[in-house]
Design a protein around this motif. Structure first.
Motif, PDB file in Angstrom:
ATOM      1  N   THR A 158      15.367  46.515  52.622  1.00 22.57           N
ATOM      2  CA  THR A 158      17.175  45.780  52.647  1.00 22.57           C
ATOM      3  C   THR A 158      16.435  44.060  52.558  1.00 22.57           C
ATOM      4  OG1 THR A 158      17.351  47.965  52.794  1.00 22.57           O
ATOM      5  CG2 THR A 158      18.693  46.268  53.156  1.00 22.57           C
ATOM      6  N   GLY A 159      16.096  44.106  53.866  1.00 24.89           N
ATOM      7  CA  GLY A 159      15.567  43.060  54.330  1.00 24.89           C
ATOM      8  C   GLY A 159      14.928  41.511  53.579  1.00 24.89           C
ATOM      9  N   LEU A 160      13.646  42.043  52.738  1.00 21.42           N
ATOM     10  CA  LEU A 160      13.295  41.419  51.868  1.00 21.42           C
ATOM     11  C   LEU A 160      14.236  41.333  50.254  1.00 21.42           C
ATOM     12  CD1 LEU A 160       9.540  43.015  52.127  1.00 21.42           C
ATOM     13  CD2 LEU A 160      10.322  41.072  53.478  1.00 21.42           C
ATOM     14  N   GLY A 161      14.993  41.977  49.936  1.00 24.14           N
ATOM     15  CA  GLY A 161      15.762  41.999  48.991  1.00 24.14           C
ATOM     16  C   GLY A 161      16.958  41.089  49.780  1.00 24.14           C
ATOM     17  N   GLY A 162      17.319  40.899  50.895  1.00 29.59           N
ATOM     18  CA  GLY A 162      18.452  40.460  51.445  1.00 29.59           C
ATOM     19  C   GLY A 162      18.157  39.161  51.619  1.00 29.59           C
ATOM     20  N   ALA A 163      16.950  39.072  51.861  1.00 28.53           N
ATOM     21  CA  ALA A 163      16.232  37.486  52.115  1.00 28.53           C
ATOM     22  C   ALA A 163      15.962  36.960  50.512  1.00 28.53           C
ATOM     23  CB  ALA A 163      15.022  37.685  53.235  1.00 28.53           C
ATOM     24  N   GLY A 164      15.298  37.870  49.425  1.00 32.17           N
ATOM     25  CA  GLY A 164      15.305  36.645  48.569  1.00 32.17           C
ATOM     26  C   GLY A 164      16.746  36.557  48.040  1.00 32.17           C
ATOM     27  N   ALA A 165      17.884  37.548  47.465  1.00 33.43           N
ATOM     28  CA  ALA A 165      19.164  37.220  47.255  1.00 33.43           C
ATOM     29  C   ALA A 165      20.397  36.041  48.143  1.00 33.43           C
ATOM     30  CB  ALA A 165      20.055  38.007  47.112  1.00 33.43           C
ATOM     31  N   SER A 166      20.015  36.268  49.056  1.00 33.47           N
ATOM     32  CA  SER A 166      20.751  35.113  49.924  1.00 33.47           C
ATOM     33  C   SER A 166      19.866  33.734  49.300  1.00 33.47           C
ATOM     34  CB  SER A 166      20.677  35.503  51.283  1.00 33.47           C
ATOM     35  OG  SER A 166      19.372  35.557  52.131  1.00 33.47           O
ATOM     36  N   GLN A 167      18.770  33.305  49.332  1.00 31.86           N
ATOM     37  CA  GLN A 167      18.119  32.297  49.123  1.00 31.86           C
ATOM     38  C   GLN A 167      18.326  31.708  47.070  1.00 31.86           C
ATOM     39  OE1 GLN A 167      14.003  32.176  49.823  1.00 31.86           O
ATOM     40  NE2 GLN A 167      13.804  29.617  49.705  1.00 31.86           N
ATOM     41  N   ALA A 168      18.354  33.036  46.324  1.00 31.42           N
ATOM     42  CA  ALA A 168      18.105  33.058  45.422  1.00 31.42           C
ATOM     43  C   ALA A 168      19.929  32.193  45.333  1.00 31.42           C
ATOM     44  CB  ALA A 168      18.075  33.853  44.593  1.00 31.42           C
ATOM     45  N   SER A 169      20.709  32.680  45.913  1.00 35.39           N
ATOM     46  CA  SER A 169      22.558  32.598  45.902  1.00 35.39           C
ATOM     47  C   SER A 169      22.695  30.356  46.077  1.00 35.39           C
ATOM     48  CB  SER A 169      23.309  32.944  46.778  1.00 35.39           C
ATOM     49  OG  SER A 169      23.083  33.022  48.290  1.00 35.39           O
ATOM     50  N   LEU A 170      21.856  29.970  46.551  1.00 34.89           N
ATOM     51  CA  LEU A 170      21.789  28.639  46.947  1.00 34.89           C
ATOM     52  C   LEU A 170      21.796  28.288  45.483  1.00 34.89           C
ATOM     53  CD1 LEU A 170      20.512  28.305  50.530  1.00 34.89           C
ATOM     54  CD2 LEU A 170      22.945  28.250  49.771  1.00 34.89           C
ATOM     55  N   ASP A 171      21.109  28.191  45.270  1.00 36.60           N
ATOM     56  CA  ASP A 171      20.554  27.813  43.715  1.00 36.60           C
ATOM     57  C   ASP A 171      21.737  28.781  42.171  1.00 36.60           C
ATOM     58  OD1 ASP A 171      19.095  26.154  41.167  1.00 36.60           O
ATOM     59  OD2 ASP A 171      17.681  26.876  41.830  1.00 36.60           O
TER      60      ASP A 171
ATOM     61  N   ARG B  21      18.681  30.221  39.869  1.00 42.30           N
ATOM     62  CA  ARG B  21      17.832  31.339  40.516  1.00 42.30           C
ATOM     63  C   ARG B  21      18.581  32.594  40.390  1.00 42.30           C
ATOM     64  NH1 ARG B  21      14.783  29.578  45.602  1.00 42.30           N
ATOM     65  NH2 ARG B  21      13.697  31.311  45.190  1.00 42.30           N
ATOM     66  N   TYR B  22      20.684  32.368  40.568  1.00 40.50           N
ATOM     67  CA  TYR B  22      20.960  33.446  40.845  1.00 40.50           C
ATOM     68  C   TYR B  22      21.647  34.743  39.847  1.00 40.50           C
ATOM     69  CZ  TYR B  22      24.883  35.995  42.816  1.00 40.50           C
ATOM     70  OH  TYR B  22      25.391  37.160  43.269  1.00 40.50           O
ATOM     71  N   PRO B  23      21.804  33.839  38.484  1.00 44.09           N
ATOM     72  CA  PRO B  23      21.661  35.418  37.563  1.00 44.09           C
ATOM     73  C   PRO B  23      20.810  36.156  37.631  1.00 44.09           C
ATOM     74  CG  PRO B  23      22.152  32.951  36.859  1.00 44.09           C
ATOM     75  CD  PRO B  23      21.542  32.632  39.040  1.00 44.09           C
ATOM     76  N   PRO B  24      19.777  36.297  38.371  1.00 42.69           N
ATOM     77  CA  PRO B  24      18.479  37.970  37.459  1.00 42.69           C
ATOM     78  C   PRO B  24      18.479  38.587  38.740  1.00 42.69           C
ATOM     79  CG  PRO B  24      17.082  35.917  37.193  1.00 42.69           C
ATOM     80  CD  PRO B  24      18.703  35.299  37.748  1.00 42.69           C
ATOM     81  N   TRP B  25      19.403  38.200  39.921  1.00 40.42           N
ATOM     82  CA  TRP B  25      19.695  39.078  41.076  1.00 40.42           C
ATOM     83  C   TRP B  25      21.246  39.224  41.206  1.00 40.42           C
ATOM     84  CZ3 TRP B  25      16.404  39.733  45.191  1.00 40.42           C
ATOM     85  CH2 TRP B  25      15.967  39.399  44.957  1.00 40.42           C
ATOM     86  N   ARG B  26      22.077  38.582  40.367  1.00 38.59           N
ATOM     87  CA  ARG B  26      22.943  39.760  40.178  1.00 38.59           C
ATOM     88  C   ARG B  26      23.373  41.207  39.478  1.00 38.59           C
ATOM     89  NH1 ARG B  26      27.064  35.596  36.406  1.00 38.59           N
ATOM     90  NH2 ARG B  26      29.147  36.770  37.539  1.00 38.59           N
ATOM     91  N   GLY B  27      22.349  41.263  39.141  1.00 37.23           N
ATOM     92  CA  GLY B  27      22.311  43.182  38.740  1.00 37.23           C
ATOM     93  C   GLY B  27      21.606  43.604  39.738  1.00 37.23           C
ATOM     94  N   VAL B  28      21.097  42.791  40.856  1.00 35.41           N
ATOM     95  CA  VAL B  28      20.146  43.421  41.375  1.00 35.41           C
ATOM     96  C   VAL B  28      20.811  43.686  42.437  1.00 35.41           C
ATOM     97  CG1 VAL B  28      17.671  43.574  42.768  1.00 35.41           C
ATOM     98  CG2 VAL B  28      17.589  42.659  40.560  1.00 35.41           C
ATOM     99  N   LEU B  29      21.759  42.890  43.131  1.00 32.78           N
ATOM    100  CA  LEU B  29      22.857  42.931  44.375  1.00 32.78           C
ATOM    101  C   LEU B  29      22.847  44.997  44.314  1.00 32.78           C
ATOM    102  CD1 LEU B  29      24.247  39.797  45.121  1.00 32.78           C
ATOM    103  CD2 LEU B  29      22.518  41.160  46.951  1.00 32.78           C
ATOM    104  N   SER B  30      24.198  44.692  43.103  1.00 32.60           N
ATOM    105  CA  SER B  30      24.605  46.478  43.446  1.00 32.60           C
ATOM    106  C   SER B  30      23.563  47.283  43.925  1.00 32.60           C
ATOM    107  CB  SER B  30      25.733  46.569  42.458  1.00 32.60           C
ATOM    108  OG  SER B  30      26.615  45.478  41.910  1.00 32.60           O
ATOM    109  N   PRO B  31      22.343  47.574  43.206  1.00 32.93           N
ATOM    110  CA  PRO B  31      21.712  48.763  43.476  1.00 32.93           C
ATOM    111  C   PRO B  31      21.223  48.420  44.586  1.00 32.93           C
ATOM    112  CG  PRO B  31      21.386  48.440  41.142  1.00 32.93           C
ATOM    113  CD  PRO B  31      22.415  46.989  41.680  1.00 32.93           C
TER     114      PRO B  31
END
Length: 352
Positions: free
Chosen positions: A76-89, A92-102
């Motif tokens: 969870t920590g590694l996934g959250g770090a990747g999602a929060s960093q990608a949200s600043l760009d 890079r964020y669109p691929p994470w939109r489908g990952v955040l909910s799961p």
């Protein structure tokens, strides 16, 4: 229905939220890794000390559950770090939109459930160590002499290593050895009258002596170690058996092992509590960041203010909507009926 716990997030708070989540996520990954180390260390200790713990003792379930909880927290920590960093760009964020909910669902249900279960076990299971060690050490002392019995050939070596390593003697003290036959029958002379008298004087036919194995001796003591005739006040005139001057380990192995294992479980419980707190903060922050970005189409520096929330409506309505949507998704769509053919028109007679 109004959203649950809404928070207005302008541009700068959104950016600070993403940056803070990146730091918290790495702290969660670190805490999950330390939880893995603590639970793994406790599991290895129990593997080495399993001979002295009753098979019915449920304590080994604690490090096994904590190991799974630590792995989930690390993920969870590694996934959250990747999602929060990608949200600043925005690119890079669109691929994470489908990952955040799961990720949020797995972190809340599986990760949070395992952490809560492991925390509960740290409060309940250490109490079972007392009885588990009582039964395990009692069996270890009883099988000390069975060096040629299949299944108990290593009992003597393991008990000697335990007493030398943990500086303990017997179950609760050196006098516990007086009540068990720890000398193997192969070393007893059946023609010796003293041996025969000792065996015949015991109801169970055991050879009992007031002595202890060599592993009970403290090798750092300047005095010679007394191993035999410890209850005879005239056998060793310079030593008083009522005083702790026999150069034997003073503590019993039950007390030493109980304190050792409870200390390890206490450390693991502290790490689980920190991990649980960090995971709750990371999951809450990710949910607010996700809902805020969804209102802006996935662009964190979009114009205007947006609103983050936990649920778009009440929890009951949210679950009901998800259930209905799931049922609708699995319901087959009705086949389209072919268009009906128009009935043929009767030819009208031509006007004369």
């Amino acid at each position: 229905m109004a959203p649950v716990l809404p928070v207005v997030l302008p541009l700068q708070p959104r950016i600070r939220l993403a940056q803070g989540l990146w730091l918290l996520s790495w702290l969660l990954a670190l805490a999950g890794g330390l939880t893995l180390l603590c639970s793994g260390h406790l599991l290895v200790q129990l593997w080495h000390l399993g001979t002295f713990l009753a098979p019915s003792c449920p304590f080994p379930a604690l490090p096994q559950t904590a190991l799974a909880a630590g792995a989930m927290a690390l993920g969870t920590g590694l996934g959250g770090a990747g999602a929060s960093q990608a949200s600043l760009d925005a690119a890079r964020y669109p691929p994470w939109r489908g990952v955040l909910s799961p990720l949020l669902a797995a972190g809340t249900a599986a990760g949070g459930g395992l952490l809560a279960l492991a925390l509960g076990l740290t409060l309940v299971l250490p109490a079972s160590l007392h009885q588990g060690l009582e039964e395990g050490l009692e069996a270890a002392l009883a099988h000390y002499r069975d060096t040629e019995v299949p299944g108990h050939c290593q009992a003597k070596r393991l008990m000697d290593e335990l007493q030398l390593r943990y500086h303990c003697c017997g179950r609760h003290g050196y006098k516990d050895w007086f009540g068990v036959q720890w000398v193997s029958n192969r070393y007893l002379d059946p023609s010796d009258q003293d041996v025969v008298d000792r065996i015949q004087s015991n109801v169970e036919g055991l050879y009992l002596i007031d002595g202890v194995p060599f592993s009970c001796c403290n090798p750092h003591s300047p005095r010679p170690c007394l191993q035999s005739q410890l209850s005879d006040p005239y056998a060793h005139p310079l030593f008083d058996p009522r005083q702790p001057n026999l150069n034997l380990w003073a503590q019993g192995c039950h007390e030493v092992l109980l304190g050792h294992l409870q200390g390890l479980s206490g450390t693991l419980g502290s790490m689980l509590a920190v991990t649980f707190l960090l995971q709750a903060l990371v999951l809450l922050g990710l949910r607010y960041l996700q809902t805020a970005l969804e209102g802006l189409g996935g662009v964190i520096d979009g114009e205007g203010e947006t609103q983050g929330y936990l649920f778009p409506g009440g929890l009951r309505d949210t679950l009901k909507t998800a259930w209905l949507q799931g049922g609708t998704a699995h319901k087959p769509a009705p086949e389209e009926a072919p268009p009906e053919e128009e009935p043929p028109k009767d030819d009208l007679p031509e006007a004369m």
